[in-house]
Write a protein that holds these residues in place. Structure first.
Motif, PDB file in Angstrom:
ATOM      1  N   ILE A 172      14.536   3.420  -2.393  1.00 57.82           N
ATOM      2  CA  ILE A 172      15.514   2.542  -2.540  1.00 57.82           C
ATOM      3  C   ILE A 172      16.314   2.542  -3.766  1.00 57.82           C
ATOM      4  O   ILE A 172      15.996   3.291  -4.652  1.00 57.82           O
ATOM      5  CB  ILE A 172      15.055   1.647  -3.733  1.00 57.82           C
ATOM      6  N   ARG A 173      17.702   3.545  -3.312  1.00 59.64           N
ATOM      7  CA  ARG A 173      18.806   4.395  -3.667  1.00 59.64           C
ATOM      8  C   ARG A 173      19.880   2.753  -4.059  1.00 59.64           C
ATOM      9  O   ARG A 173      19.573   1.980  -3.598  1.00 59.64           O
ATOM     10  CB  ARG A 173      19.872   4.822  -2.711  1.00 59.64           C
ATOM     11  N   TYR A 174      20.224   3.088  -5.197  1.00 61.99           N
ATOM     12  CA  TYR A 174      21.145   1.969  -5.326  1.00 61.99           C
ATOM     13  C   TYR A 174      22.319   2.904  -6.729  1.00 61.99           C
ATOM     14  O   TYR A 174      22.288   4.040  -6.958  1.00 61.99           O
ATOM     15  CB  TYR A 174      20.282   1.368  -6.650  1.00 61.99           C
ATOM     16  N   ASP A 175      23.590   1.890  -6.659  1.00 60.10           N
ATOM     17  CA  ASP A 175      24.404   2.487  -7.268  1.00 60.10           C
ATOM     18  C   ASP A 175      24.474   1.520  -9.284  1.00 60.10           C
ATOM     19  O   ASP A 175      24.594   1.124  -9.547  1.00 60.10           O
ATOM     20  CB  ASP A 175      25.746   1.882  -6.811  1.00 60.10           C
TER      21      ASP A 175
ATOM     22  N   THR B  34      31.086   2.148  -5.665  1.00 62.96           N
ATOM     23  CA  THR B  34      30.789   1.977  -3.752  1.00 62.96           C
ATOM     24  C   THR B  34      30.443   2.523  -3.116  1.00 62.96           C
ATOM     25  O   THR B  34      30.795   2.222  -2.174  1.00 62.96           O
ATOM     26  CB  THR B  34      32.456   3.214  -3.654  1.00 62.96           C
ATOM     27  N   ARG B  35      29.437   2.919  -4.247  1.00 59.16           N
ATOM     28  CA  ARG B  35      28.124   3.107  -3.009  1.00 59.16           C
ATOM     29  C   ARG B  35      27.361   1.750  -2.939  1.00 59.16           C
ATOM     30  O   ARG B  35      26.858   0.832  -4.147  1.00 59.16           O
ATOM     31  CB  ARG B  35      26.741   3.758  -3.773  1.00 59.16           C
ATOM     32  N   CYS B  36      26.517   1.696  -1.826  1.00 56.22           N
ATOM     33  CA  CYS B  36      25.308   0.622  -1.853  1.00 56.22           C
ATOM     34  C   CYS B  36      24.477   0.900  -1.605  1.00 56.22           C
ATOM     35  O   CYS B  36      24.562   2.065  -1.518  1.00 56.22           O
ATOM     36  CB  CYS B  36      25.872  -0.085  -0.331  1.00 56.22           C
ATOM     37  N   GLY B  37      23.039   0.503  -1.603  1.00 55.37           N
ATOM     38  CA  GLY B  37      21.597   0.794  -1.245  1.00 55.37           C
ATOM     39  C   GLY B  37      21.572   1.582  -0.697  1.00 55.37           C
ATOM     40  O   GLY B  37      21.827   0.630   0.336  1.00 55.37           O
ATOM     41  N   LEU B  38      20.338   1.446  -0.434  1.00 50.83           N
ATOM     42  CA  LEU B  38      19.924   2.618   1.032  1.00 50.83           C
ATOM     43  C   LEU B  38      18.473   2.373   1.067  1.00 50.83           C
ATOM     44  O   LEU B  38      17.754   3.071  -0.765  1.00 50.83           O
ATOM     45  CB  LEU B  38      20.426   3.390   0.864  1.00 50.83           C
ATOM     46  N   LEU B  39      17.500   2.132   2.274  1.00 53.30           N
ATOM     47  CA  LEU B  39      15.670   2.246   1.910  1.00 53.30           C
ATOM     48  C   LEU B  39      15.335   3.148   2.737  1.00 53.30           C
ATOM     49  O   LEU B  39      16.013   3.013   3.826  1.00 53.30           O
ATOM     50  CB  LEU B  39      15.829   0.404   2.418  1.00 53.30           C
ATOM     51  N   LEU B  40      15.503   3.755   2.225  1.00 53.24           N
ATOM     52  CA  LEU B  40      13.823   5.279   2.513  1.00 53.24           C
ATOM     53  C   LEU B  40      12.586   4.690   3.090  1.00 53.24           C
ATOM     54  O   LEU B  40      12.231   4.466   1.929  1.00 53.24           O
ATOM     55  CB  LEU B  40      14.344   6.734   2.971  1.00 53.24           C
ATOM     56  N   GLY B  41      12.161   4.976   4.302  1.00 52.29           N
ATOM     57  CA  GLY B  41      10.689   4.731   4.197  1.00 52.29           C
ATOM     58  C   GLY B  41      10.128   5.987   4.722  1.00 52.29           C
ATOM     59  O   GLY B  41      10.769   6.852   5.753  1.00 52.29           O
ATOM     60  N   GLY B  42       8.578   5.622   4.819  1.00 51.80           N
ATOM     61  CA  GLY B  42       7.683   6.392   5.487  1.00 51.80           C
ATOM     62  C   GLY B  42       6.342   5.713   5.523  1.00 51.80           C
ATOM     63  O   GLY B  42       6.208   4.419   4.847  1.00 51.80           O
ATOM     64  N   PRO B  43       4.913   6.408   5.711  1.00 47.49           N
ATOM     65  CA  PRO B  43       4.388   6.190   5.733  1.00 47.49           C
ATOM     66  C   PRO B  43       2.979   5.453   4.473  1.00 47.49           C
ATOM     67  O   PRO B  43       2.777   4.488   4.510  1.00 47.49           O
ATOM     68  CB  PRO B  43       3.729   7.032   6.784  1.00 47.49           C
ATOM     69  N   THR B  44       3.347   6.448   3.558  1.00 50.67           N
ATOM     70  CA  THR B  44       3.004   5.512   1.754  1.00 50.67           C
ATOM     71  C   THR B  44       4.054   6.092   0.878  1.00 50.67           C
ATOM     72  O   THR B  44       3.657   5.754   0.164  1.00 50.67           O
ATOM     73  CB  THR B  44       2.256   7.525   1.815  1.00 50.67           C
ATOM     74  N   ARG B  45       5.116   5.871   1.675  1.00 49.41           N
ATOM     75  CA  ARG B  45       6.443   5.500   0.259  1.00 49.41           C
ATOM     76  C   ARG B  45       7.633   5.211   0.766  1.00 49.41           C
ATOM     77  O   ARG B  45       7.951   4.969   2.396  1.00 49.41           O
ATOM     78  CB  ARG B  45       6.599   6.727  -0.449  1.00 49.41           C
ATOM     79  N   PHE B  46       7.961   4.130   0.119  1.00 45.65           N
ATOM     80  CA  PHE B  46       9.140   3.798  -0.866  1.00 45.65           C
ATOM     81  C   PHE B  46      10.691   4.386  -1.475  1.00 45.65           C
ATOM     82  O   PHE B  46       9.820   4.537  -2.363  1.00 45.65           O
ATOM     83  CB  PHE B  46       9.615   2.327  -0.599  1.00 45.65           C
TER      84      PHE B  46
ATOM     85  N   GLY C 165       0.749  -1.196  -0.138  1.00 43.01           N
ATOM     86  CA  GLY C 165       0.079   0.567   0.139  1.00 43.01           C
ATOM     87  C   GLY C 165       1.074   1.215  -0.072  1.00 43.01           C
ATOM     88  O   GLY C 165      -0.072   2.442   0.280  1.00 43.01           O
ATOM     89  N   ARG C 166       2.035   0.799  -0.796  1.00 48.26           N
ATOM     90  CA  ARG C 166       3.372   2.385  -0.586  1.00 48.26           C
ATOM     91  C   ARG C 166       3.325   2.749  -1.772  1.00 48.26           C
ATOM     92  O   ARG C 166       3.646   1.301  -2.629  1.00 48.26           O
ATOM     93  CB  ARG C 166       3.704   2.037   0.747  1.00 48.26           C
ATOM     94  N   ASP C 167       4.048   3.381  -2.546  1.00 50.79           N
ATOM     95  CA  ASP C 167       4.745   4.474  -3.483  1.00 50.79           C
ATOM     96  C   ASP C 167       5.691   3.607  -3.552  1.00 50.79           C
ATOM     97  O   ASP C 167       6.902   3.412  -2.243  1.00 50.79           O
ATOM     98  CB  ASP C 167       4.323   5.186  -3.690  1.00 50.79           C
ATOM     99  N   ILE C 168       6.873   3.375  -4.567  1.00 46.53           N
ATOM    100  CA  ILE C 168       8.267   2.711  -4.248  1.00 46.53           C
ATOM    101  C   ILE C 168       8.013   3.270  -4.985  1.00 46.53           C
ATOM    102  O   ILE C 168       8.517   3.198  -6.672  1.00 46.53           O
ATOM    103  CB  ILE C 168       8.338   1.019  -4.506  1.00 46.53           C
ATOM    104  N   ALA C 169       9.697   3.966  -5.046  1.00 42.93           N
ATOM    105  CA  ALA C 169      10.320   4.452  -6.524  1.00 42.93           C
ATOM    106  C   ALA C 169      11.499   4.372  -5.867  1.00 42.93           C
ATOM    107  O   ALA C 169      12.587   3.797  -4.630  1.00 42.93           O
ATOM    108  CB  ALA C 169      10.476   6.198  -6.220  1.00 42.93           C
ATOM    109  N   LEU C 170      12.687   3.977  -7.246  1.00 39.22           N
ATOM    110  CA  LEU C 170      13.587   3.785  -7.392  1.00 39.22           C
ATOM    111  C   LEU C 170      14.519   5.082  -7.588  1.00 39.22           C
ATOM    112  O   LEU C 170      13.798   5.777  -8.512  1.00 39.22           O
ATOM    113  CB  LEU C 170      14.164   3.018  -8.528  1.00 39.22           C
TER     114      LEU C 170
END
Length: 166
Positions: free
Chosen positions: A68-71, A54-66, A37-42
């Motif tokens: 995902i950061r990636y290299d 050199t960058r790893c993935g990262l997940l940021l979230g909140g009540p309405t969206r995630f 039930g959340r938007d998911i953005a790459l």
């Protein structure tokens, strides 16, 4: 004993996924958005980096969206691995650390609206990182195609039937 628990947990998480592999990243994220039930953005990392890869993935979230950061400087296969590792955190319902985002390296180029927590690797041997890596690796292996939103999963599923005949 821990290995048996890990396999059981992996099976439990993967059994929730109704998609037929191989799937594309956009297909999987579409299902995950519907499921959570959340938007998911790459969002590939923005800005210059001093050393490619050199960058790893990262997940940021909140009540309405995630988010995902990636290299994006990595191979497509590695990009999928980073993305599905973060998806593993979502599927395993790992709690993130509270995060009050400000403009900076972690959030460069992102809208900060609704971001309340993040998952980032501070250690490689924590139980949540090991679980997300196990789940993410299985999901990534079952995926095909580019990261872009217009990837056609049905073509990859058709092609996979011919791979099985070799």
């Amino acid at each position: 004993m821990a290995g048996r628990r890990s396999r059981g947990r992996l099976t439990q998480v993967l059994d929730r996924v109704p998609l037929q592999p191989p799937w594309t990243v956009p297909e999987f994220l579409g299902w995950l958005a519907e499921d959570t039930g959340r938007d998911i953005a790459l969002s590939p990392w923005a800005g210059a980096i001093t050393e490619p890869g050199t960058r790893c993935g990262l997940l940021l979230g909140g009540p309405t969206r995630f988010v995902i950061r990636y290299d994006a400087s990595r191979s497509v296969r590695h990009q999928r691995q980073q993305i599905f590792h973060e998806v593993g955190h979502i599927l395993c319902r790992h709690p993130g650390e509270a995060f009050r985002p400000t403009e900076g390296t972690l959030t460069e180029g992102l809208s900060l609206d609704g971001i309340e927590y993040m998952m980032r690797r501070t250690t490689f041997d924590s139980p949540t990182e090991a679980e997300a890596e196990l789940v993410g690796t299985h999901l990534a292996v079952l995926s095909r195609g580019p990261i872009e939103l217009d990837a056609h999963g049905e073509l990859h599923r058709i092609a996979s039937t011919f791979d099985a005949l070799r």
